[in-house]
Motif scaffolding. Structure first.
Motif, mmCIF file in Angstrom:
data_model
loop_
_atom_site.group_PDB
_atom_site.id
_atom_site.type_symbol
_atom_site.label_atom_id
_atom_site.label_comp_id
_atom_site.label_asym_id
_atom_site.label_seq_id
_atom_site.Cartn_x
_atom_site.Cartn_y
_atom_site.Cartn_z
ATOM 1 N N PRO A 76 0.340 -1.472 -0.128
ATOM 2 C CA PRO A 76 0.045 -0.304 -0.181
ATOM 3 C C PRO A 76 1.124 1.543 -0.130
ATOM 4 N N ASP A 77 0.507 2.122 -0.965
ATOM 5 C CA ASP A 77 1.355 3.601 -0.822
ATOM 6 C C ASP A 77 2.632 3.842 -1.218
ATOM 7 N N ALA A 78 2.950 2.469 -1.703
ATOM 8 C CA ALA A 78 4.241 2.208 -2.807
ATOM 9 C C ALA A 78 4.721 2.864 -3.396
ATOM 10 N N ARG A 79 5.797 4.246 -4.028
ATOM 11 C CA ARG A 79 5.593 4.451 -4.866
ATOM 12 C C ARG A 79 6.874 4.701 -5.653
ATOM 13 N N PRO A 80 7.810 4.867 -6.073
ATOM 14 C CA PRO A 80 9.573 4.519 -6.390
ATOM 15 C C PRO A 80 9.900 5.663 -6.227
#
Length: 219
Positions: free
Chosen positions: A114-118
């Protein structure tokens, strides 16, 4: 007096419990501790405990509601829980069945990040009394690093300054995030297949609803 003369062949109706497929799996594998038949040879040889198929459960229920005790020092799971385990085992490939059962037993879903982004992050961190910061290097530490930068010092002498930089990387990578969400979609598809099979099973106390977990909770 009327109650005493009631036939044991016609038991008093009981309310049925309606559950979505995920809740039904968590009840069967977590609460009732149903297990998959993980060793076919051992089960056929009669040397190990195994969940029973639909035919066995139907036959057992027809015998005045009696249940044969096949446990080893503990009560056996509910018939409906055993039937759910059998449906999972017969509907999915073994690797998918064990994944569904293990997650249901733990009451979890696959980690879809969840809410992961590079984000660009330093490769190494250093800490002082004030804060954490990325470890800096100079070009001399790299075999093919940048050439030193010439400059004049206060005395007019040309000196060579090494290039200072902080090695960074992107994390988590887009590929890692995509793989985690692909695994969630696979699990969701397994639950959909199990739900379709459970809708046609003859449960005594359980009704499986059509409710499903969100297909793409990150959307």
């Amino acid at each position: 007096m009327t109650a005493a003369l009631r036939s044991p062949l016609r038991p008093t109706p009981r309310s049925r419990r309606a559950m979505p497929v995920r809740e039904a799996l968590e009840w069967a594998f977590g609460t009732e501790c149903a297990r998959l038949d993980h060793d076919e040879i051992e089960a056929v040889a009669g040397t190990g405990w195994r969940p029973f198929g639909m035919e066995y459960v139907a036959l057992e229920r027809a015998q005045l509601g009696t249940r044969v005790d096949t446990s080893r020092g503990r009560s056996r799971p509910h018939d409906d829980a055993e039937l759910i385990a059998t449906v999972v085992r017969n509907t999915l490939p073994w690797y998918a069945a064990t994944l569904v059962a293990d997650l249901a037993r733990a009451g979890r879903t696959p980690d879809w990040m969840p809410d992961a982004r590079p984000r660009l992050r330093p490769v190494e961190w250093q800490q002082n009394q004030h804060r954490a910061y990325g470890r800096a290097c100079d070009s001399a530490e790299l075999p093919d690093g940048w050439q030193p930068i010439p400059r004049r010092n206060r005395k007019g002498v040309i000196v060579q300054d090494a290039v200072r930089f902080t090695p960074c990387h992107w994390g988590p990578t887009p590929a890692r995030i995509a793989a985690a969400r692909r695994a969630y979609l696979d699990w969701w598809g397994y639950l959909l297949a199990v739900q379709a099979a459970l809708m046609g099973a003859g449960f005594a106390r359980v009704v499986v609803l059509r409710d499903m977990p969100p297909m793409q909770p990150w959307a």
